[in-house]
Write a protein that holds these residues in place. Structure first.
Motif, PDB file in Angstrom:
ATOM      1  N   PRO A 146       2.964  -5.181  -6.622  1.00  0.00           N
ATOM      2  CA  PRO A 146       2.058  -4.951  -5.499  1.00  0.00           C
ATOM      3  C   PRO A 146       0.600  -4.696  -5.868  1.00  0.00           C
ATOM      4  CG  PRO A 146       3.509  -3.069  -5.772  1.00  0.00           C
ATOM      5  CD  PRO A 146       3.970  -4.127  -6.719  1.00  0.00           C
ATOM      6  N   ASP A 147       0.345  -4.110  -7.056  1.00  0.00           N
ATOM      7  CA  ASP A 147      -1.046  -3.781  -7.378  1.00  0.00           C
ATOM      8  C   ASP A 147      -1.257  -3.604  -8.878  1.00  0.00           C
ATOM      9  OD1 ASP A 147      -3.738  -3.140  -7.153  1.00  0.00           O
ATOM     10  OD2 ASP A 147      -3.350  -1.059  -6.592  1.00  0.00           O
ATOM     11  N   PRO A 148      -1.540  -4.696  -9.585  1.00  0.00           N
ATOM     12  CA  PRO A 148      -1.787  -4.598 -11.021  1.00  0.00           C
ATOM     13  C   PRO A 148      -2.975  -3.706 -11.385  1.00  0.00           C
ATOM     14  CG  PRO A 148      -1.516  -6.894 -10.357  1.00  0.00           C
ATOM     15  CD  PRO A 148      -1.564  -6.070  -9.104  1.00  0.00           C
ATOM     16  N   ARG A 172       0.836  -1.202   0.000  1.00  0.00           N
ATOM     17  CA  ARG A 172       0.000   0.000   0.000  1.00  0.00           C
ATOM     18  C   ARG A 172       0.871   1.253   0.000  1.00  0.00           C
ATOM     19  NH1 ARG A 172      -2.454   2.878   4.081  1.00  0.00           N
ATOM     20  NH2 ARG A 172      -1.945   1.304   5.624  1.00  0.00           N
ATOM     21  N   LYS A 173       1.961   1.216   0.737  1.00  0.00           N
ATOM     22  CA  LYS A 173       2.894   2.351   0.778  1.00  0.00           C
ATOM     23  C   LYS A 173       3.522   2.559  -0.597  1.00  0.00           C
ATOM     24  CE  LYS A 173       6.115   5.156   2.692  1.00  0.00           C
ATOM     25  NZ  LYS A 173       6.278   6.231   1.751  1.00  0.00           N
ATOM     26  N   THR A 174       4.000   1.496  -1.232  1.00  0.00           N
ATOM     27  CA  THR A 174       4.617   1.582  -2.555  1.00  0.00           C
ATOM     28  C   THR A 174       3.635   2.127  -3.579  1.00  0.00           C
ATOM     29  OG1 THR A 174       6.121  -0.250  -2.071  1.00  0.00           O
ATOM     30  CG2 THR A 174       5.700   0.220  -4.399  1.00  0.00           C
ATOM     31  N   VAL A 175       2.453   1.564  -3.601  1.00  0.00           N
ATOM     32  CA  VAL A 175       1.437   1.979  -4.568  1.00  0.00           C
ATOM     33  C   VAL A 175       0.938   3.390  -4.237  1.00  0.00           C
ATOM     34  CG1 VAL A 175      -0.842   1.465  -5.516  1.00  0.00           C
ATOM     35  CG2 VAL A 175       0.772  -0.400  -5.068  1.00  0.00           C
ATOM     36  N   ALA A 224      -9.253   4.622  -2.426  1.00  0.00           N
ATOM     37  CA  ALA A 224      -9.807   3.266  -2.400  1.00  0.00           C
ATOM     38  C   ALA A 224      -8.870   2.263  -1.741  1.00  0.00           C
ATOM     39  CB  ALA A 224     -10.150   2.807  -3.817  1.00  0.00           C
ATOM     40  N   ILE A 225      -7.555   2.519  -1.810  1.00  0.00           N
ATOM     41  CA  ILE A 225      -6.613   1.600  -1.172  1.00  0.00           C
ATOM     42  C   ILE A 225      -6.165   2.114   0.206  1.00  0.00           C
ATOM     43  CG2 ILE A 225      -5.828   0.613  -3.355  1.00  0.00           C
ATOM     44  CD1 ILE A 225      -3.167   2.240  -2.893  1.00  0.00           C
ATOM     45  N   GLY A 226      -6.832   3.153   0.705  1.00  0.00           N
ATOM     46  CA  GLY A 226      -6.561   3.626   2.052  1.00  0.00           C
ATOM     47  C   GLY A 226      -5.445   4.640   2.168  1.00  0.00           C
ATOM     48  N   VAL A 227      -5.128   5.320   1.067  1.00  0.00           N
ATOM     49  CA  VAL A 227      -4.090   6.345   1.068  1.00  0.00           C
ATOM     50  C   VAL A 227      -4.763   7.688   0.805  1.00  0.00           C
ATOM     51  CG1 VAL A 227      -2.021   7.182  -0.117  1.00  0.00           C
ATOM     52  CG2 VAL A 227      -2.342   4.718   0.235  1.00  0.00           C
ATOM     53  N   THR A 228      -4.484   8.674   1.635  1.00  0.00           N
ATOM     54  CA  THR A 228      -5.093   9.985   1.424  1.00  0.00           C
ATOM     55  C   THR A 228      -4.328  10.749   0.349  1.00  0.00           C
ATOM     56  OG1 THR A 228      -3.791  10.956   3.211  1.00  0.00           O
ATOM     57  CG2 THR A 228      -5.989  10.165   3.775  1.00  0.00           C
ATOM     58  N   PRO A 229      -5.004  11.151  -0.715  1.00  0.00           N
ATOM     59  CA  PRO A 229      -4.343  11.917  -1.771  1.00  0.00           C
ATOM     60  C   PRO A 229      -4.097  13.351  -1.326  1.00  0.00           C
ATOM     61  CG  PRO A 229      -6.671  11.597  -2.288  1.00  0.00           C
ATOM     62  CD  PRO A 229      -6.405  10.853  -1.019  1.00  0.00           C
ATOM     63  N   ASP A 230      -3.017  13.940  -1.835  1.00  0.00           N
ATOM     64  CA  ASP A 230      -2.657  15.308  -1.475  1.00  0.00           C
ATOM     65  C   ASP A 230      -2.410  16.118  -2.739  1.00  0.00           C
ATOM     66  OD1 ASP A 230      -1.726  17.689  -0.433  1.00  0.00           O
ATOM     67  OD2 ASP A 230      -0.105  16.782   0.748  1.00  0.00           O
TER      68      ASP A 230
END
Length: 156
Positions: A129-131, A13-16, A73-79
């Motif tokens: 990690p995420d295709p 999740r961090k990488t993506v 959607a993958i739990g990362v807040t966009p900035d």
């Protein structure tokens, strides 16, 4: 705090998330740069380039929204804040004032090239990690490469 949970492992999740954040920043900056030269282009090809820049702005804005929503959607807040964009974009700044149509083409070719190079790095990074995110980045890159080709053809 993570409000949205993802099936991706935390390191993935961090990488993506980093890849999507970089893409978001570059797309927001690309839309701003294209709009800036759109307002200031002058020269015999004003109209065609003016309209072509509108297409880039619309595409970049649409894709930036899609990228930001994928991050969420993958739990990362966009900035997409102005400061974040200014500090982390891979696009060179553009001068103020009127810009000759031929120079606008050169500016856009360089800006698109910078974003495409970084997008291709993100495509490679997200492979394992995420295709799903990788597929999104591939589609965006295809659109950007089409604009890159079209602007290059302007100055042949």
């Amino acid at each position: 705090m993570t409000v949205v949970k993802s099936s991706l492992a935390d390191p993935d999740r961090k990488t993506v998330g980093d890849a999507l954040q970089g893409a978001l920043v570059d797309l927001v900056d690309l839309s701003l740069l294209a709009k800036q030269v759109h307002w200031n282009v002058v020269g015999p090809r004003f109209r065609s380039i003016h309209l072509q820049l509108d297409e880039v702005v619309t595409t970049a804005r649409t894709h930036s929204d899609t990228v930001a929503e994928r991050a969420s959607a993958i739990g990362v807040t966009p900035d997409g804040r102005a400061r974040t964009v200014a500090e982390t974009s891979g696009i060179d700044t553009v001068t103020d004032g009127w810009v000759k149509d031929t120079e606008v083409v050169e500016i856009m070719v360089a800006a698109l090239d910078a974003v495409i190079v970084r997008m291709r790095e993100r495509i490679a990074t997200t492979d394992e990690p995420d295709p799903v995110s990788q597929d999104l980045l591939i589609g965006i890159t295809a659109d950007l490469e089409k604009f890159h080709w079209m602007f290059q053809a302007e100055n042949v």
